[in-house]
Design a protein around this motif. Structure first.
Motif, PDB file in Angstrom:
ATOM      1  N   THR A 193     -54.274 -20.461   1.037  1.00 47.82           N
ATOM      2  CA  THR A 193     -53.373 -19.432   1.571  1.00 47.82           C
ATOM      3  C   THR A 193     -54.065 -18.566   2.619  1.00 47.82           C
ATOM      4  O   THR A 193     -53.416 -18.019   3.512  1.00 47.82           O
ATOM      5  CB  THR A 193     -52.846 -18.527   0.445  1.00 47.82           C
ATOM      6  OG1 THR A 193     -53.940 -17.781  -0.130  1.00 47.82           O
ATOM      7  CG2 THR A 193     -52.172 -19.339  -0.632  1.00 47.82           C
ATOM      8  N   ALA A 197     -53.370 -21.888   5.639  1.00 41.60           N
ATOM      9  CA  ALA A 197     -52.022 -21.466   6.028  1.00 41.60           C
ATOM     10  C   ALA A 197     -51.998 -20.108   6.711  1.00 41.60           C
ATOM     11  O   ALA A 197     -51.120 -19.833   7.522  1.00 41.60           O
ATOM     12  CB  ALA A 197     -51.111 -21.441   4.800  1.00 41.60           C
ATOM     13  N   VAL A 199     -51.164 -17.246   5.344  1.00 38.00           N
ATOM     14  CA  VAL A 199     -49.848 -16.739   4.949  1.00 38.00           C
ATOM     15  C   VAL A 199     -49.649 -15.312   5.462  1.00 38.00           C
ATOM     16  O   VAL A 199     -50.513 -14.449   5.297  1.00 38.00           O
ATOM     17  CB  VAL A 199     -49.696 -16.795   3.413  1.00 38.00           C
ATOM     18  CG1 VAL A 199     -48.442 -16.053   2.962  1.00 38.00           C
ATOM     19  CG2 VAL A 199     -49.672 -18.248   2.938  1.00 38.00           C
ATOM     20  N   VAL A 205     -42.857 -18.508   0.353  1.00 36.71           N
ATOM     21  CA  VAL A 205     -43.796 -19.583   0.017  1.00 36.71           C
ATOM     22  C   VAL A 205     -43.202 -20.422  -1.111  1.00 36.71           C
ATOM     23  O   VAL A 205     -42.625 -19.877  -2.056  1.00 36.71           O
ATOM     24  CB  VAL A 205     -45.161 -19.006  -0.416  1.00 36.71           C
ATOM     25  CG1 VAL A 205     -46.082 -20.100  -0.927  1.00 36.71           C
ATOM     26  CG2 VAL A 205     -45.812 -18.247   0.741  1.00 36.71           C
ATOM     27  N   TYR A 277     -43.893 -21.471   4.209  1.00 37.81           N
ATOM     28  CA  TYR A 277     -45.077 -22.235   3.836  1.00 37.81           C
ATOM     29  C   TYR A 277     -44.787 -23.013   2.550  1.00 37.81           C
ATOM     30  O   TYR A 277     -44.235 -22.452   1.593  1.00 37.81           O
ATOM     31  CB  TYR A 277     -46.278 -21.317   3.583  1.00 37.81           C
ATOM     32  CG  TYR A 277     -46.604 -20.387   4.728  1.00 37.81           C
ATOM     33  CD1 TYR A 277     -47.426 -20.796   5.773  1.00 37.81           C
ATOM     34  CD2 TYR A 277     -46.083 -19.091   4.758  1.00 37.81           C
ATOM     35  CE1 TYR A 277     -47.721 -19.947   6.820  1.00 37.81           C
ATOM     36  CE2 TYR A 277     -46.371 -18.234   5.804  1.00 37.81           C
ATOM     37  CZ  TYR A 277     -47.195 -18.666   6.837  1.00 37.81           C
ATOM     38  OH  TYR A 277     -47.486 -17.809   7.886  1.00 37.81           O
ATOM     39  N   SER A 295     -39.605 -27.109   4.058  1.00 39.26           N
ATOM     40  CA  SER A 295     -40.139 -26.119   4.994  1.00 39.26           C
ATOM     41  C   SER A 295     -39.134 -25.794   6.098  1.00 39.26           C
ATOM     42  O   SER A 295     -38.216 -26.564   6.391  1.00 39.26           O
ATOM     43  CB  SER A 295     -41.445 -26.623   5.615  1.00 39.26           C
ATOM     44  OG  SER A 295     -41.203 -27.770   6.418  1.00 39.26           O
ATOM     45  N   LYS A 301     -44.751 -24.684   7.607  1.00 38.08           N
ATOM     46  CA  LYS A 301     -46.062 -25.347   7.472  1.00 38.08           C
ATOM     47  C   LYS A 301     -46.239 -25.857   6.052  1.00 38.08           C
ATOM     48  O   LYS A 301     -46.097 -25.097   5.091  1.00 38.08           O
ATOM     49  CB  LYS A 301     -47.188 -24.382   7.830  1.00 38.08           C
ATOM     50  CG  LYS A 301     -48.571 -25.031   7.901  1.00 38.08           C
ATOM     51  CD  LYS A 301     -49.577 -24.077   8.509  1.00 38.08           C
ATOM     52  CE  LYS A 301     -50.889 -24.791   8.814  1.00 38.08           C
ATOM     53  NZ  LYS A 301     -51.853 -23.918   9.513  1.00 38.08           N
TER      54      LYS A 301
END
Length: 399
Positions: A193, A197, A199, A205, A277, A295, A301
């Motif tokens: 994360t 990603a 985030v 998520v 995500y 997604s 992603k």
């Protein structure tokens, strides 16, 4: 100062895997002294990860028999070989499957955590291609596993695969069983994360699979400020602990209408858009594809963290890629072990990172096959296995 047995073989107990899917056998093994750039480590405790299960079940290469599995652990340096300077006898260390030499192009770049100087060599040490284990009774070589082999009282690890932790000790320091968790699963999830990603606050998520890695992803997403975290798992027992880790919504594929895809449910939950995500934490190519479908168009992603034993390809529509969706893989959550694991240790001490709830069972080394049963049956998240059976003769059935 090196101990008296430095430079000499040590005999100790190890749980040896001799055939695919069969119970591990407790054997006396001989552990050779460390060679140049190597460290012999006395394991304090270890835990069982789904990657161990994946390789334990494999009948063909890269599985190798006999072998000593295990790669999530905490230990103490017993002796060191030549050219080892960053750790010394008595240091607390976490062994990791992913090396960090600190000098290759990948190690010095922020774009990669895959050390190119020491590529993985199945069953052997990374520098010379030999093993440090043999059966004491026959002298038969025993293969190592992921450059760690923590299902033994002693192991030999390349120094590039070791992280020194100065904060390990009795509370209020970092207890060894908590440090053990930073060796693989929790670090992978939180790191993904953070490093892979990245985030963003306020995002949505979706986490596919609520084992240790998936729960750590949820916790990492919460730490990053995600507004909504959707957990997907067929085991309803995972939902309660998921709430503690930051899960806000749950989807059980067994509870949705027949012929309705999980991706359709997630899109409906997100106003038709999908998650910003998605994290696949199971190791199933079909789930990887479903995560991708869940997604969001434009910037969705998907991060693949699960290990698929079949090495099958993933199929995703090129048109979706052209419309902004992306999929990426990650080993160890993108973290650089020597740089980032100490950071996570301090986050635990600062009460920013939860580790306690991951440990659902604890037991002694002799009970290691019971740990395999618990994990394969979905009855535990992390089981701590103490090498000292007296020390580990306690169990916390929190699952």
């Amino acid at each position: 100062m090196q101990p008296d047995n430095a430079g000499k073989p040590i005999r100790c107990k190890a749980a040896v895997s001799k055939a695919a899917g069969q119970p591990l056998e407790m054997e006396e093994v001989e552990v050779a002294p460390p060679r140049a750039h190597e460290v012999r480590v006395r394991i304090i405790c270890t835990s069982l990860c789904h990657t161990d299960i994946t390789f334990w079940r494999m009948k063909d290469f890269p599985a190798m028999f006999p072998s000593i599995l295990g790669h999530e652990a905490i230990g103490v340096v017993e002796s060191v070989g030549d050219h080892v300077h960053e750790v010394g006898v008595g240091d607390a260390v976490v062994p990791v499957f992913l090396p960090q030499c600190g000098e290759c192009a990948d190690c010095v770049s922020a774009r990669s955590n895959i050390c190119s100087a020491l590529p993985y060599r199945p069953g052997v040490m990374p520098r010379d291609g030999t093993t440090r284990f043999s059966l004491a009774a026959t002298g038969e070589p025993v293969h190592s596993f992921l450059c760690v082999s923590s299902f033994a009282e002693y192991t030999v690890v390349d120094v590039a695969h070791l992280v020194k932790l100065d904060v390990v000790g009795p509370a209020p320091a970092l207890p060894p069983e908590k440090a053990c968790l930073l060796s693989c699963g929790v670090t992978t999830g939180v790191g993904a994360t953070w490093k892979v990603a990245a985030v963003e606050p306020g995002s949505t998520v979706a986490v596919f699979g609520l084992g240790a890695v998936g729960l750590a992803v949820a916790q990492g997403a919460k730490m990053r400020g995600a507004k909504r975290i959707i957990g997907v798992d067929v085991n309803p027992d995972k939902f309660e602990i998921g709430k503690k880790m930051g899960i806000t919504d749950f989807v059980n594929p067994n509870d949705i209408a027949e012929k309705t895809a999980v991706s359709e449910v997630i899109k409906e939950m997100t106003g038709g858009e999908g998650a910003d995500y998605c994290f696949e934490c199971i190791g199933s190519v079909s789930v990887m594809a479903e995560a991708f479908k869940s997604s969001r168009t434009g910037w969705g992603k998907t991060v693949v963290l699960g290990v698929d034993g079949s090495l099958a390809p993933i199929s995703v529509p090129s048109f979706d890629i052209m419309r902004g969706r992306s999929v990426t893989g990650s080993l160890f959550g993108g973290i650089k072990p020597k740089d980032d694991i100490p950071v996570l240790a301090h986050k635990y001490l600062d009460k920013e990172l939860e580790l306690d709830d991951f440990i659902t069972h604890q037991m002694g080394f002799q009970e290691i096959n019971r740990a395999f049963d618990l994990l394969t049956q979905g009855k535990c998240i992390r089981c701590i296995i103490w090498m000292d059976d007296d020390y580990g003769a306690k169990e916390n059935d929190g699952a």
